[in-house]
Write an enzyme that holds these catalytic residues in place. Structure first.
Site, PDB file in Angstrom:
ATOM      1  N   TYR B  16       0.843  -1.208   0.000  1.00  0.00           N
ATOM      2  CA  TYR B  16       0.000   0.000   0.000  1.00  0.00           C
ATOM      3  C   TYR B  16       0.870   1.247   0.000  1.00  0.00           C
ATOM      4  CZ  TYR B  16      -3.817  -3.196   1.092  1.00  0.00           C
ATOM      5  OH  TYR B  16      -4.734  -4.208   1.028  1.00  0.00           O
ATOM      6  N   GLU B  17       0.311   2.314  -0.545  1.00  0.00           N
ATOM      7  CA  GLU B  17       1.043   3.590  -0.593  1.00  0.00           C
ATOM      8  C   GLU B  17       0.625   4.531   0.528  1.00  0.00           C
ATOM      9  OE1 GLU B  17       0.338   5.257  -4.456  1.00  0.00           O
ATOM     10  OE2 GLU B  17       1.591   3.760  -5.476  1.00  0.00           O
ATOM     11  N   THR B  18      -0.685   4.450   0.889  1.00  0.00           N
ATOM     12  CA  THR B  18      -1.224   5.392   1.873  1.00  0.00           C
ATOM     13  C   THR B  18      -1.815   4.642   3.055  1.00  0.00           C
ATOM     14  OG1 THR B  18      -1.718   6.976   0.122  1.00  0.00           O
ATOM     15  CG2 THR B  18      -2.881   7.277   2.215  1.00  0.00           C
ATOM     16  N   ARG B  50       2.668   7.401   2.616  1.00  0.00           N
ATOM     17  CA  ARG B  50       1.924   8.560   3.058  1.00  0.00           C
ATOM     18  C   ARG B  50       1.117   8.160   4.306  1.00  0.00           C
ATOM     19  NH1 ARG B  50      -0.989  12.690  -0.143  1.00  0.00           N
ATOM     20  NH2 ARG B  50      -0.539  11.428  -1.989  1.00  0.00           N
ATOM     21  N   LYS B 238      -4.781   1.906  -3.470  1.00  0.00           N
ATOM     22  CA  LYS B 238      -3.463   1.641  -2.887  1.00  0.00           C
ATOM     23  C   LYS B 238      -3.381   2.151  -1.449  1.00  0.00           C
ATOM     24  CE  LYS B 238      -1.199   1.562  -7.379  1.00  0.00           C
ATOM     25  NZ  LYS B 238      -0.373   2.310  -8.349  1.00  0.00           N
TER      26      LYS B 238
END
Lengths: 300, 300
Positions: B16-18, B50, B238
């Site tokens: 995952y990005e966030t 993030r 994401k």
């Protein structure tokens, strides 16, 4: 649902012993008397009928109501007036059997309720108590639980604040047996040029939190009638409720097991009783106005 | 619903990005840090993730939240914190497109909401305005309608009074287009030794009168997520929401179209996810604690 128009039809009403009257829209509209209302009431008194005035307004004491009758020149007595504040006090003393001088209640409401509770000998806190009128953050450290509080009573309160809601909540969540009572559940009341929040919106925060509704005393709830009967001991089968609203006055009579007569001088319109979307709530009788009763003057 | 226990299982999260975090019960319990929470967040920052903190508490400004992170020694930035007061202000500016310096709102609420509206350039009245803090009878003669008011916003207000409810009601009944918004709909909030009325019970009077509910911004409502996305522009596919409550945090993620991870350091218990009366709300993943992520320290 029978129409009462001729003197013969109207004379059926004289078979009843007790007449319960809504006031606004029946006897007066605002400050203007309905034509013939004064004479109609006088006629019923000549026939030795018992008269009871039933109003949901909990902000006025019976004294304030008596004054209004005086101003309009209508004969009336304080003990004939049942406002929802008074009925709430009677409910506590006569139905819940609260012990005078022992059991107490917590009030979200104004001096009208306090005065009526005083008359019934029931102690109270909240309401106009100076410490409860304090706005601002309320913490549970401030809460001094009074174990004699047996009910929370909510009516119209123009001094509603976070402190009162918080304290009422404590009594209701900490003591499962604490009664939750409302003077009436009208969400608003009509004011000049609009509406303002009514008694129902005062208990809405507690109802939202507790996920349960208070016992509501005012019309259309039969609790109000139970209280009146407890005080006046009349025979419901020989009684009639006269009002201008199907949802409050007529439903009040039907649910309480007494006959009803709708008048057309207030809220209800002809289409509400005969139109395609007519209400399911049907009065026993319909007459144009209480003034119609003046046709019976001189009858025996 | 997959369990994340081994380093290999836990490493899936790094796809995952966030990362959206609930705070109480996830990063801390009251004023005590969850073991490993600080290191877990540091690890995510090393991996250039993030981070967003999502809380329903509308009484605190982002500044007050930032202070709490500082005290606990966790790296955090004001712009990463989304409280429901801030999200409500963003909802007005970014979703409703209120014109800065032109459109205004009427507040039942406290300074937290006012500060966040100020940041977004949206004018307001009510709230802490001295004339709105006046208790006592309110009449419609006192109401000076402000045509620039486009919404009524309701949050926790420890200075709630009849004046504010009456004024808010006028805006909502006189202008059908006036938005009715709540920071969140929690009926109470936990206090030391009990509960006190929360934001939901502040809008209950208006809801009771209007027979309609406000748009509620806080979790679990997706409006909060819409606002965060409007500000942060991340890809929901994401992203993952990490929280301790099924009904708020996990439902919030599911309804908003993002994956979820339940931690067992707060409200939810094992029986809530696997017991005979388990919730219908199922997270994507379950892990014991955010502290588990420290197993990934040193991974690439």
């Amino acid at each position: 649902m029978a129409r009462l128009q001729t003197a013969e039809e109207l004379s059926k009403l004289l078979d009843y012993e007790t007449f319960l009257f809504d006031c606004d829209g029946v006897l007066w509209q605002g400050d203007v008397l309905i034509p013939g209302a004064k004479e109609a009431l006088a006629l019923l008194r000549q026939h030795k009928k018992r008269i009871i005035f039933v109003t949901n307004n909990a902000s006025k004491s019976r004294k304030a109501y008596k004054k209004k009758f005086d101003v309009l020149g209508i004969e009336a007595y304080e003990e004939e007036v049942f406002g929802s504040a008074y009925a709430t006090a009677v409910y506590c003393s006569e139905v819940l059997k609260f012990k005078k001088g022992v059991d107490r209640v917590y009030i979200i409401g104004m001096s009208g309720i306090e005065e009526e509770l005083d008359t019934e000998g029931i102690g109270h806190s909240g309401g106009s108590d100076p410490e409860d009128l304090q706005a601002g953050p309320y913490t549970l450290d401030q809460f001094k639980e009074d174990p004699s509080i047996k009910a929370v009573i909510v009516g119209l309160d123009q001094y509603l604040n976070y402190t009162k809601i918080s304290k009422a909540l404590q009594y209701l969540v900490r003591n499962e047996g604490c009664h939750f009572i409302a003077t009436n559940d009208d969400s608003t009341y009509p004011a000049k040029d609009g509406i303002l929040p009514g008694a129902g919106s005062m208990f809405a925060p507690l109802q939202y939190i507790l996920k349960r509704s208070p016992v509501s005393i005012g019309k259309p709830n039969k609790t109000m009638l139970d209280c009146i009967v407890a005080k006046q001991h009349f025979d419901r089968k020989k009684s009639i409720m006269i009002g201008d609203r199907l949802e409050t006055d007529v439903k009040f009579g039907i649910d309480g097991g007494i006959d009803t007569c709708l008048v057309m001088t207030g809220i209800a319109k002809e289409e509400d009783i005969t139109g395609p979307n007519a209400s399911d709530i049907k009065p026993t009788y319909v007459m144009a106005s209480v003034g119609c009763l003046t046709q019976l003057v001189g009858s025996t």
